[in-house]
Motif scaffolding. Structure first.
Motif, short mmCIF file in Angstrom:
data_model
loop_
_atom_site.label_atom_id
_atom_site.label_comp_id
_atom_site.label_asym_id
_atom_site.label_seq_id
_atom_site.Cartn_x
_atom_site.Cartn_y
_atom_site.Cartn_z
N MET A 160 0.87 -1.06 0.12
CA MET A 160 -0.06 0.08 -0.14
C MET A 160 0.75 1.36 -0.01
O MET A 160 0.48 2.26 -0.58
N ILE A 161 2.03 1.41 0.63
CA ILE A 161 2.74 2.43 0.75
C ILE A 161 3.54 2.65 -0.74
O ILE A 161 3.48 3.72 -1.16
N GLU A 162 3.77 1.60 -1.46
CA GLU A 162 4.03 1.91 -2.99
C GLU A 162 3.03 2.35 -3.66
O GLU A 162 3.18 2.87 -4.65
N MET A 163 1.86 1.94 -3.27
CA MET A 163 0.58 2.30 -4.46
C MET A 163 0.35 3.91 -3.98
O MET A 163 0.07 4.51 -4.97
N VAL A 164 0.71 4.17 -2.77
CA VAL A 164 0.25 5.90 -2.60
C VAL A 164 2.10 6.56 -2.92
O VAL A 164 1.88 7.77 -2.39
N ASN A 165 2.72 5.93 -3.58
CA ASN A 165 3.92 6.29 -3.85
C ASN A 165 4.70 7.12 -2.66
O ASN A 165 5.15 8.10 -2.56
N LEU A 166 4.93 6.18 -1.67
CA LEU A 166 5.92 6.59 -0.39
C LEU A 166 6.90 5.59 -0.26
O LEU A 166 7.48 5.69 0.92
N LYS A 167 7.21 4.77 -1.42
CA LYS A 167 8.39 3.81 -0.99
C LYS A 167 9.52 4.85 -0.89
O LYS A 167 9.83 5.95 -1.50
N GLY A 168 10.18 4.16 0.18
CA GLY A 168 11.46 5.01 0.61
C GLY A 168 11.41 5.79 2.02
O GLY A 168 12.05 6.11 2.31
N ARG A 184 -1.54 10.54 2.53
CA ARG A 184 -1.28 9.42 1.77
C ARG A 184 -1.09 8.30 2.49
O ARG A 184 -1.43 6.89 2.38
N VAL A 185 -0.35 8.36 3.82
CA VAL A 185 -0.35 7.53 4.90
C VAL A 185 -1.60 7.10 5.34
O VAL A 185 -2.05 5.75 5.54
N GLY A 186 -2.38 8.04 5.62
CA GLY A 186 -3.92 7.91 5.95
C GLY A 186 -4.53 6.77 5.04
O GLY A 186 -5.51 5.88 5.44
N ASP A 208 -2.96 22.46 0.63
CA ASP A 208 -2.63 23.31 -0.47
C ASP A 208 -3.46 23.14 -1.42
O ASP A 208 -3.27 21.88 -1.83
N PRO A 209 -3.85 24.26 -2.53
CA PRO A 209 -4.37 23.71 -3.67
C PRO A 209 -3.68 22.60 -4.41
O PRO A 209 -4.41 21.90 -5.23
N LEU A 210 -2.40 22.86 -4.63
CA LEU A 210 -1.89 22.26 -5.72
C LEU A 210 -1.68 20.75 -4.80
O LEU A 210 -1.73 19.63 -5.79
N VAL A 211 -1.24 20.63 -3.71
CA VAL A 211 -1.02 19.35 -3.19
C VAL A 211 -2.64 18.49 -3.04
O VAL A 211 -2.73 17.29 -3.47
N ARG A 212 -3.63 19.36 -2.88
CA ARG A 212 -5.11 18.91 -2.96
C ARG A 212 -5.29 18.19 -4.25
O ARG A 212 -5.87 17.00 -4.56
N GLN A 213 -5.02 18.90 -5.58
CA GLN A 213 -5.14 18.34 -6.69
C GLN A 213 -4.37 16.90 -7.05
O GLN A 213 -4.64 16.22 -7.72
N ASP A 214 -3.01 16.95 -6.38
CA ASP A 214 -2.39 15.89 -6.51
C ASP A 214 -3.03 14.65 -5.93
O ASP A 214 -3.04 13.48 -6.30
N MET A 215 -3.72 14.89 -4.76
CA MET A 215 -4.31 13.76 -3.99
C MET A 215 -5.54 13.22 -4.52
O MET A 215 -5.78 12.11 -4.54
N PHE A 217 -6.00 13.32 -7.84
CA PHE A 217 -5.48 12.32 -9.04
C PHE A 217 -5.01 11.12 -8.16
O PHE A 217 -5.30 10.04 -9.00
N GLU A 218 -4.48 11.05 -7.24
CA GLU A 218 -4.00 9.95 -6.68
C GLU A 218 -5.13 9.07 -6.17
O GLU A 218 -5.05 7.81 -6.51
#
Length: 402
Positions: A160-168, A184-186, A208-215, A217-218
Motif C-alpha cells: 500500500m505504501i508503494e501504491m500511494v508513492n511513498l516507497k523509501g 497518503r499514509v492515512g 494546499d490547492p496544488l497538493v489537493r489536486q495531486d491527492m 489524482f492519486e
C-alpha cells in the motif's frame, strides 16, 4: 431523481450500501422534535422550541459497488454526520443503513467489530495518524489489531505504501512528513485492511490547492487499480464533480438532489442546486462523450491513400482518421503525407501519424485541456474496449467551458 428513477437504478445496479430514511438528532427532546418536523417546522424552529439539532433529516441514497459517491454541502448541511452514521460512530435516531442488504444497526458487538475492521475504513481530514509510530507501522496498524502475522502485515503495508508513492519513506517519522504525505499514509492505512467501502470525510480540505489536486489524482489512480467503493464528503463542488460518479447535494440535513454530474448540471432540481453548480468549473463536470463528434473523414487501413484523399476533398478537411477492421485506432493521415503516398515516396503505414494522443469517452474535459493544447489534430476518442468512437476538437473543448 424521482423515487421511481432511484428504484430503477437499484434494480439494475450492484448496490453495496443503502441508506433509507436516515434521521439524526442531537438533544434530549427528540420525540417532541420529531412531532414538530412532522408538522413541517423548520430546522431552526425545532432547535428554538426543543433545543434539538436536526442534523440529518430523513434522507435516502444508494452507493454502487466500485463507484465513488460524493456527498456535498455547505458547513452544517449534515454530510459529515451522515458518514459517521455509516459505520455507527453515531447511532441514527431513525432509519436504516443496509450493507449487502443487512441492517448494520442489528449487528451484535462482534458483528459490528468485524464490519468496522473488515468492511469499512475511514480517512479523516485530520489524518488521525499515530505520531509515535513510523509510516510503516501506521499503515500496518489496522492489520496488527486484527491479529495478522507480522510478516504478512508488513508485506501488505509495503504494498500500500508503494501504491500511494511513498516507497523509501516507510521508516520515516510522521512528524517529518508534509500534509500531503501524511494524507497518503492515512489512505494507505485505510486500504491495507482491503475494505469493501472507503469512507472519506473531507480528506483533502486542509491541504494546499496544488497538493489537493495531486491527492485527487492519486485517489482516482488508486480507484482505477483497486475499484473500491468510496463515499467521499466534500464542500467543494469542483472536487465533487471531479471525483464522483454519483453526487448527492445536501442542504439543512436533507438531500436536495442525487444524480450523475452531467445530468445534475443539465437538470438541477431547484435554484439552490443551480446556484451551487454555477460556481463550478464546467470543465470538471462535462465528459468527453458529451462533446465528441464523428469524424467526417474516416478510412480503414485497407482503403489506402487515394480513398483518403477523395474523402478529404469531399469534406474539405486536411486529415483522415485511420482504423483497422476491428475499429482500433491506428493513426491520423495528414493531407501532405497522403500525397506522398500517392507519389510513391511513402508507404501508407509510414505516412500515418500514430503517436497522437487519445482520450477515453468518460474522461473529464478538464483532464483533456493540457493534452489538447499540444495536439496537432482533434483528439481520437476511444471507448472502454479501446475502440475508436469519435473525435473531440479544440473548438468543442472551448464550447464546453462556456
Amino acid at each position: 431523481m424521482t423515487p421511481d428513477t432511484i428504484q430503477a437504478m437499484v434494480e439494475t445496479k450492484d448496490i453495496i450500501l443503502s441508506v433509507r430514511n436516515l434521521t439524526m438528532m442531537f438533544g434530549r427532546k427528540k420525540q417532541q422534535a420529531a412531532q414538530l418536523r412532522a408538522e413541517q417546522k423548520s430546522k431552526e424552529e425545532i432547535l428554538k422550541e426543543t433545543g434539538v439539532t436536526l442534523a440529518v433529516d430523513n434522507i435516502s441514497f444508494d452507493v454502487e459497488r466500485g463507484k465513488i459517491h460524493t456527498l456535498i454541502g455547505l458547513s452544517g448541511s449534515g454530510k459529515s454526520t451522515v458518514v459517521r452514521c455509516l459505520n455507527l460512530l453515531l447511532t441514527p435516531t431513525k432509519g436504516k443503513i443496509l450493507f449487502e442488504g443487512k441492517d448494520i444497526q442489528t449487528f451484535n458487538a462482534q458483528q459490528l467489530l468485524n464490519y468496522r475492521r473488515k468492511n469499512v475504513s475511514m480517512v479523516f481530514q485530520s489524518f488521525g495518524l499515530l505520531t509515535h509510530r513510523n509510516v510503516l507501522d501506521n499503515v500496518a496498524y489496522g492489520l496488527e489489531i486484527r491479529g495478522v502475522k507480522k510478516k504478512d502485515r508488513i508485506d501488505r503495508a509495503m504494498e500500500m505504501i508503494e501504491m500511494v508513492n511513498l516507497k523509501g519513506w516507510e521508516n520515516k517519522s510522521i512528524d517529518s512528513l508534509s500534509g500531503g504525505m501524511r494524507q497518503r499514509v492515512g489512505i494507505a492505512r485505510a486500504l491495507a485492511n482491503n475494505p469493501d467501502i472507503l469512507l472519506m470525510d473531507e480528506p483533502f480540505s486542509a491541504l494546499d490547492p496544488l497538493v489537493r489536486q495531486d491527492m485527487q489524482f492519486e485517489l482516482l489512480s488508486i480507484q482505477e487499480k483497486l475499484n473500491k467503493t468510496v463515499v467521499f464528503i466534500t464542500h467543494d463542488i469542483n472536487e465533487a464533480f471531479k471525483l464522483g460518479n454519483t453526487i448527492s447535494i445536501m442542504r439543512d440535513g436533507r438531500i436536495v438532489q442525487t444524480d450523475v454530474p452531467e445530468e445534475m448540471t443539465s437538470n438541477p432540481a431547484d435554484e439552490y442546486v443551480s446556484d451551487f453548480i454555477n460556481s463550478a468549473d464546467k470543465a470538471q463536470v462535462y465528459q468527453v462523450k458529451s462533446f465528441m463528434q464523428t469524424p467526417s473523414c474516416l478510412v480503414s487501413l485497407q482503403d489506402g491513400a487515394n480513398t483518403a484523399l477523395a474523402l478529404m476533398r469531399i469534406h474539405n478537411v486536411s486529415s483522415a482518421y485511420v482504423v483497422d477492421n476491428k475499429m482500433n485506432f491506428v493513426g491520423v493521415l495528414p493531407l501532405d503525407a497522403a500525397f506522398q503516398v500517392r507519389e510513391g515516396k511513402l508507404s501508407f503505414k509510414e505516412a500515418l501519424v500514430n503517436d497522437t494522443p487519445t482520450a477515453k469517452q468518460d474522461m473529464q474535459i478538464s483532464d483533456l485541456i493540457p493534452i489538447a493544447s499540444q495536439s496537432r489534430f482533434p483528439i481520437a476518442v476511444l471507448n472502454d474496449d479501446g475502440k475508436f468512437v469519435g473525435i473531440i476538437s479544440k473548438a468543442a473543448i472551448l464550447t464546453s467551458l462556456k
